[in-house]
Design a protein around this motif. Structure first.
Motif, PDB file in Angstrom:
ATOM      1  N   ASN A 378       0.811  -1.218   0.000  1.00 17.50           N
ATOM      2  CA  ASN A 378       0.000   0.000   0.000  1.00 17.50           C
ATOM      3  C   ASN A 378       0.844   1.268   0.000  1.00 17.50           C
ATOM      4  O   ASN A 378       0.380   2.333  -0.425  1.00 17.50           O
ATOM      5  N   ASP A 379       2.094   1.167   0.472  1.00 17.85           N
ATOM      6  CA  ASP A 379       2.961   2.349   0.500  1.00 17.85           C
ATOM      7  C   ASP A 379       3.255   2.871  -0.902  1.00 17.85           C
ATOM      8  O   ASP A 379       3.586   4.042  -1.080  1.00 17.85           O
ATOM      9  N   PHE A 380       3.140   1.980  -1.899  1.00 19.36           N
ATOM     10  CA  PHE A 380       3.490   2.376  -3.269  1.00 19.36           C
ATOM     11  C   PHE A 380       2.413   3.225  -3.924  1.00 19.36           C
ATOM     12  O   PHE A 380       2.595   3.705  -5.044  1.00 19.36           O
ATOM     13  N   THR A 381       1.296   3.410  -3.250  1.00 21.63           N
ATOM     14  CA  THR A 381       0.298   4.350  -3.766  1.00 21.63           C
ATOM     15  C   THR A 381       0.632   5.781  -3.358  1.00 21.63           C
ATOM     16  O   THR A 381      -0.006   6.723  -3.832  1.00 21.63           O
ATOM     17  N   ASN A 382       1.623   5.946  -2.504  1.00 24.90           N
ATOM     18  CA  ASN A 382       2.091   7.272  -2.105  1.00 24.90           C
ATOM     19  C   ASN A 382       2.737   7.957  -3.306  1.00 24.90           C
ATOM     20  O   ASN A 382       3.600   7.386  -3.962  1.00 24.90           O
ATOM     21  N   GLU A 383       2.321   9.190  -3.587  1.00 29.46           N
ATOM     22  CA  GLU A 383       2.798   9.866  -4.788  1.00 29.46           C
ATOM     23  C   GLU A 383       4.296  10.100  -4.775  1.00 29.46           C
ATOM     24  O   GLU A 383       4.953  10.007  -5.817  1.00 29.46           O
ATOM     25  N   ASP A 384       4.863  10.404  -3.609  1.00 28.32           N
ATOM     26  CA  ASP A 384       6.308  10.617  -3.540  1.00 28.32           C
ATOM     27  C   ASP A 384       7.069   9.343  -3.916  1.00 28.32           C
ATOM     28  O   ASP A 384       8.081   9.404  -4.621  1.00 28.32           O
ATOM     29  N   LYS A 385       6.564   8.218  -3.475  1.00 30.50           N
ATOM     30  CA  LYS A 385       7.214   6.942  -3.796  1.00 30.50           C
ATOM     31  C   LYS A 385       7.067   6.627  -5.286  1.00 30.50           C
ATOM     32  O   LYS A 385       8.001   6.163  -5.945  1.00 30.50           O
ATOM     33  N   LEU A 386       5.873   6.893  -5.828  1.00 28.27           N
ATOM     34  CA  LEU A 386       5.656   6.678  -7.258  1.00 28.27           C
ATOM     35  C   LEU A 386       6.528   7.600  -8.098  1.00 28.27           C
ATOM     36  O   LEU A 386       7.040   7.204  -9.154  1.00 28.27           O
ATOM     37  N   TYR A 387       6.698   8.833  -7.626  1.00 30.19           N
ATOM     38  CA  TYR A 387       7.513   9.784  -8.380  1.00 30.19           C
ATOM     39  C   TYR A 387       8.977   9.338  -8.398  1.00 30.19           C
ATOM     40  O   TYR A 387       9.673   9.508  -9.404  1.00 30.19           O
ATOM     41  N   GLN A 388       9.456   8.760  -7.309  1.00 30.30           N
ATOM     42  CA  GLN A 388      10.815   8.220  -7.294  1.00 30.30           C
ATOM     43  C   GLN A 388      10.972   7.111  -8.332  1.00 30.30           C
ATOM     44  O   GLN A 388      11.983   7.038  -9.048  1.00 30.30           O
ATOM     45  N   ILE A 389       9.950   6.256  -8.413  1.00 30.47           N
ATOM     46  CA  ILE A 389       9.980   5.188  -9.418  1.00 30.47           C
ATOM     47  C   ILE A 389       9.962   5.779 -10.820  1.00 30.47           C
ATOM     48  O   ILE A 389      10.706   5.344 -11.709  1.00 30.47           O
ATOM     49  N   LYS A 390       9.127   6.795 -11.031  1.00 31.78           N
ATOM     50  CA  LYS A 390       9.041   7.421 -12.350  1.00 31.78           C
ATOM     51  C   LYS A 390      10.373   8.013 -12.768  1.00 31.78           C
ATOM     52  O   LYS A 390      10.795   7.882 -13.927  1.00 31.78           O
ATOM     53  N   ARG A 391      11.064   8.700 -11.837  1.00 33.07           N
ATOM     54  CA  ARG A 391      12.346   9.318 -12.175  1.00 33.07           C
ATOM     55  C   ARG A 391      13.350   8.271 -12.645  1.00 33.07           C
ATOM     56  O   ARG A 391      14.125   8.498 -13.573  1.00 33.07           O
ATOM     57  N   LYS A 392      13.330   7.122 -12.019  1.00 36.84           N
ATOM     58  CA  LYS A 392      14.232   6.048 -12.450  1.00 36.84           C
ATOM     59  C   LYS A 392      13.801   5.483 -13.802  1.00 36.84           C
ATOM     60  O   LYS A 392      14.641   5.237 -14.675  1.00 36.84           O
ATOM     61  N   MET A 393      12.491   5.307 -13.978  1.00 39.42           N
ATOM     62  CA  MET A 393      11.992   4.720 -15.222  1.00 39.42           C
ATOM     63  C   MET A 393      12.171   5.651 -16.416  1.00 39.42           C
ATOM     64  O   MET A 393      12.132   5.201 -17.568  1.00 39.42           O
ATOM     65  N   GLU A 394      12.378   6.955 -16.150  1.00 38.44           N
ATOM     66  CA  GLU A 394      12.624   7.895 -17.242  1.00 38.44           C
ATOM     67  C   GLU A 394      13.964   7.647 -17.917  1.00 38.44           C
ATOM     68  O   GLU A 394      14.233   8.184 -19.001  1.00 38.44           O
ATOM     69  N   LEU A 395      14.820   6.843 -17.318  1.00 36.06           N
ATOM     70  CA  LEU A 395      16.107   6.530 -17.925  1.00 36.06           C
ATOM     71  C   LEU A 395      15.967   5.558 -19.090  1.00 36.06           C
ATOM     72  O   LEU A 395      16.909   5.385 -19.860  1.00 36.06           O
ATOM     73  N   ARG A 396      14.811   4.910 -19.214  1.00 28.77           N
ATOM     74  CA  ARG A 396      14.648   3.925 -20.282  1.00 28.77           C
ATOM     75  C   ARG A 396      14.557   4.616 -21.637  1.00 28.77           C
ATOM     76  O   ARG A 396      13.692   5.456 -21.860  1.00 28.77           O
ATOM     77  N   PRO A 397      15.424   4.265 -22.567  1.00 27.01           N
ATOM     78  CA  PRO A 397      15.395   4.885 -23.899  1.00 27.01           C
ATOM     79  C   PRO A 397      14.166   4.462 -24.701  1.00 27.01           C
ATOM     80  O   PRO A 397      13.451   3.543 -24.340  1.00 27.01           O
ATOM     81  N   ILE A 398      13.943   5.150 -25.786  1.00 26.62           N
ATOM     82  CA  ILE A 398      12.915   4.891 -26.796  1.00 26.62           C
ATOM     83  C   ILE A 398      11.508   5.194 -26.283  1.00 26.62           C
ATOM     84  O   ILE A 398      10.758   5.927 -26.931  1.00 26.62           O
ATOM     85  N   VAL A 399      11.098   4.650 -25.148  1.00 32.59           N
ATOM     86  CA  VAL A 399       9.746   4.928 -24.652  1.00 32.59           C
ATOM     87  C   VAL A 399       9.682   6.269 -23.940  1.00 32.59           C
ATOM     88  O   VAL A 399       8.597   6.755 -23.605  1.00 32.59           O
ATOM     89  N   ASN A 400      10.826   6.864 -23.661  1.00 30.92           N
ATOM     90  CA  ASN A 400      10.881   8.233 -23.148  1.00 30.92           C
ATOM     91  C   ASN A 400      11.497   9.092 -24.239  1.00 30.92           C
ATOM     92  O   ASN A 400      10.839   9.440 -25.198  1.00 30.92           O
ATOM     93  N   THR A 401      12.761   9.413 -24.138  1.00 36.10           N
ATOM     94  CA  THR A 401      13.439  10.145 -25.204  1.00 36.10           C
ATOM     95  C   THR A 401      14.921   9.860 -25.110  1.00 36.10           C
ATOM     96  O   THR A 401      15.442   9.588 -24.032  1.00 36.10           O
TER      97      THR A 401
END
Length: 513
Positions: A378-401
């Motif tokens: 349930n902690d992963f529904t916290n927006e701060d935690k999700l945003y941390q995951i998003k920042r890491k996932m932004e490193l993935r090429p092609i599906v981001n930039t």
């Protein structure tokens, strides 16, 4: 064509070659059983072209007439699915051979090959897609030792190549007006969704973050029942429900898709049900019917054709299909049934690991059990935690930039400016309270990497300066080697070669591993 080859062919008496003016299984087999081809060495083409021995031709004729034909439905071949062919094989297995004796594995594979020959020829003739592409039906009856070794290597395949990812993106991440099945594959490719999960999504499941309005998540909490488009508030596991940060390119595609549908609604081309809004429409619709939800069978079939189009080797998919049929490839105790789903999920898992997500974060994103006793799902529904995951996932090429900023300069006023290096986010603004304060914020392009900030000013003196770092310690999970820079270098190198050559085929396999 010799008379011997011509005269040994199945008897089609009593079987319809067409239904509703469309070729049936029998029609394709009869018309393309064998034919002349000018300009080739053998001068023979067709389904039986490689059955050179008379004994082989007689055996296959008997197998068609006595075993296969009675089980084939009288419907157009284009309407038959892989599940239909699977049921035919299961019926053969249940009945057994003479005296009810069980067929051997090579004999069952021989029946599969006879079915595959028809679907393969139908695709070659442009009649319909080969629904058995990349399935266990493609494996020869007797598999040589070298193929067995290749099969073991395929089991270790953990991702698509860079070239394959690029080709997939060209097929599913470029056109908001594409079919619903292509939208579904885009979701599977970018977020590792299972096919039933992708089919269950509506536009209303796209949720903007409250404190990061440019970021959105996909709320995965329902799916379709297997083989139908009926919704259910559950999935394959109890861990299905999750909020997934949406990568930039996919989010743009979804937003453009929504605008396109809204335009059609405004123009009267789409009539919404009473009191319905676009939020209630499925993201993954059936073909181009925006009101009808796609089912997992349709998405699976389309996924196989996309993998075929991007030239994924059919034998690799076939060996994976065998592993899935034999329940050897389980995720979190769940056995996948489709190589497309399996490959997309495994590919995402590899990316998540490279991008530095913790084990608990990876397990959450993939919809697995979270094994860390100190992490609560349930902690992963916290927006701060999700945003941390998003920042890491932004490193993935092609599906981001692929255009990651090297040096970014921001003007903070007439007499001051700042430049940033190795940053994925930067912000500068003036806080004035008597004297002028220059306030800077930056996020490292790669977690734990050094960043550089240079401040330039005129007609003033620097009275006070302080650098505050909010970066936490490296995660204690033994993954201390940062390979993100090499990760992006491989992508940039391969994509640069594709762009320079103008031809995807000019990039060799050795260059895009």
């Amino acid at each position: 064509m010799t008379d011997e080859i011509k005269k040994i062919r199945p008897d089609f008496t009593g079987y319809s070659e067409t239904t509703d003016e469309k070729l049936t299984f029998f029609g394709v087999l009869n018309r393309f059983y064998i034919y002349d081809i000018e300009g080739t060495k053998s001068r023979v083409g067709g389904i039986s072209r490689n059955w050179n021995a008379e004994s082989t031709r007689k055996a296959n004729k008997n197998n068609y007439e006595k075993v296969i034909f009675p089980r084939i439905p009288n419907i157009p071949l284009e309407e038959m699915t892989k599940d239909d062919f699977d049921e035919i094989i299961q019926s053969i297995i249940r009945a057994g051979g003479r005296g009810g004796r069980a067929y051997s594995a090579p004999r069952i594979q021989a029946f599969k090959r006879l079915l595959k020959g028809v679907t393969e020829e139908a695709a070659k003739q442009g009649i319909c897609e080969d629904v058995l592409f990349g399935s266990s039906y493609a494996i020869p009856e007797s598999e040589p030792h070298t193929k067995s070794l290749e099969k073991e290597l395929v089991r270790l395949r953990k991702s698509f190549t860079v070239k394959e990812e690029f080709l997939i993106s060209q097929h599913v991440l470029r056109d908001a007006a594409q079919s619903g099945q292509h939208m579904g594959f885009a979701l599977m490719f970018c977020l590792g969704l299972r096919n039933e999960e992708a089919c269950g999504l509506d536009f209303g499941d796209i949720k903007p973050m409250q404190y990061h309005p440019k970021c959105s998540c996909l709320w995965v909490y329902k799916s379709t029942k297997r083989g139908t488009n009926q919704l259910q508030a559950s999935g394959k596991t109890r861990n299905m429900a999750r909020l997934l940060p949406i990568p930039g390119v996919l989010l743009e595609l979804l937003e453009e898709r929504r605008r396109l549908i809204q335009e059609k609604v405004d123009a009267g081309q789409i009539i919404l049900p009473k009191n319905a809004t676009i939020d209630q429409l499925p993201i993954v619709c059936s073909d181009f019917d925006y009101l009808e939800r796609c089912n997992s069978k349709q998405l699976t079939a389309a996924g196989r054709q996309i993998l075929k189009a991007v030239k994924i080797a059919e034998n690799e998919l076939a060996y994976i299909d065998i592993e899935l049929e034999e329940n050897r490839l389980a995720e979190d105790g769940v056995y996948e049934k489709d190589p497309t789903v399996y490959l997309c999920r495994r590919n995402l898992g590899t990316h998540l690991y490279i991008m530095g997500l913790t084990e608990a974060e990876i397990q959450y994103v993939m919809g697995h059990d979270i094994e860390d006793p100190y992490e609560n799902r349930n902690d992963f529904t916290n927006e701060d935690k999700l945003y941390q995951i998003k920042r890491k996932m932004e490193l993935r090429p092609i599906v981001n930039t692929m255009e990651l900023p090297d040096v970014m300069e921001l003007k903070a006023g007439e007499t001051a400016s700042a430049s940033f290096q190795n940053c994925s986010y930067q912000k500068a603004h003036i806080v004035s309270n008597g004297s002028v304060h220059l306030k800077l914020q930056a996020v490292a392009q790669v977690p734990q990497n050094d960043i550089q900030i240079d401040v330039m000013y005129q007609n003033s003196t620097l009275e006070f300066g302080k650098l505050c770092s909010l970066a936490g310690p490296a995660t204690p999970d033994s993954r201390t080697v940062n390979i993100a820079r090499d990760y992006h270098r491989v992508y940039k190198s391969t994509l640069s070669k594709i762009k320079t050559s103008g031809r995807v085929g000019s990039v060799t396999d050795s260059e895009d591993d």
